[in-house]
Design a protein around this motif. Structure first.
Motif: not given
Length: 281
Positions: A128-137
């Motif tokens: 989940k952390a990786v997904t959010l990071r990759d969404q530039n959150m």
């Protein structure tokens, strides 16, 4: 840039970690007086071989603050943010080591999260952390989201043998002997960061049915989030376990994973598990 750190109990191997762009801090495993770095000096299949042939139960030790500090100082040098997700503070002092290192680093851009999880639960939080990071959150928004998300992650497993729960002091000799004679399979999982026994059932089929009951009682699975089906030791019969769950819940693709030493020591080989994210209420 946001750096993501977790520990080896997330059961993410080093190749996967590279693909995800994250760093893994290994725990140490001590078997027969020999110390190994989890998933560096000792892979899961080797661990289970040693577990079944060893006369004493393996022990694990947490990473030192220095293990984290090296990564923190590198991030500080480059002005990167750091998100750290450790296994449950109830199970290990790893979370404490990560926090001690953050204090030494004297750098405000380090966020340490007590996952209240381990094994495939922790893996789902890291993904989940990786997904959010990759969404530039923004880093603070990611941390806030993860702190809420971690409470929705579930894990249920049945163990194939009572021997290791007994050796680890989680079952009395009387209960273990009676359970073995009756072919009981305990259903274990994590609750509030602690390893718990939720129920027991006779045989694999009834144990799987009990896991299905527990999932239904808890609420719906969020099919927009990843689901992981895992095992300890070897994956014999995992496809059958997965198919029964798939028929019941109708989910699509799943992740597969082998549980490492921290939980594997207590569960022993032959355990089957499902980890998923519960729908928001």
């Amino acid at each position: 840039m946001i750096k993501i750190l977790t520990d080896s109990t997330s059961d993410i191997d080093l190749n996967q970690a590279k693909e995800l762009g994250i760093d893994i801090i290994p725990l140490k495993v001590i078997i027969n007086g020999q110390e190994y770095k989890d998933r560096i000096d000792l892979q899961p299949d080797e661990f289970y071989h040693l577990l079944t042939t060893s006369t004493t139960l393996p022990t694990t030790s947490q990473p030192s603050p220095q293990d984290f500090l090296t990564h923190y100082e590198e991030a500080k040098k480059h002005g990167d943010s750091v998100i750290v997700m450790t296994l449950s503070s109830v199970i290990s002092g790893t979370y404490q080591s990560a926090n001690i290192a953050a204090g030494i680093a004297k750098y405000d851009d380090i966020y340490v999260i007590d996952s209240l999880a381990t094994t495939q639960m922790l893996r789902l939080l890291v993904l989940k952390a990786v997904t959010l990071r990759d969404q530039n959150m923004d880093v603070k928004d990611i941390v806030k989201t993860l702190e809420e998300y971690k409470h929705r992650i579930r894990i249920y497993a049945f163990v194939d043998t009572l021997e290791y729960l007994y050796k680890g002091g989680r079952l009395s000799k009387t209960a273990a002997t009676a359970g073995t004679l009756l072919k009981f399979k305990p259903i274990i999982g994590l609750k509030d960061g602690k390893l718990e026994m939720f129920a027991k059932a006779r045989g694999t089929q009834k144990a799987t049915a009990k896991i299905i009951d527990l999932i239904h009682e808890d609420g719906d699975i969020d099919f927009d989030e990843p689901i992981c089906v895992g095992f300890t030791g070897n994956d014999d019969g995992l496809d059958k376990f997965e198919q029964i769950l798939r028929d019941e819940f109708g989910f699509g693709e799943v992740l597969h994973g082998c549980v490492g030493p921290v939980i594997g020591t207590h569960a022993g080989p032959g355990a089957r598990l499902i980890s998923y994210v519960r729908k928001e209420i």
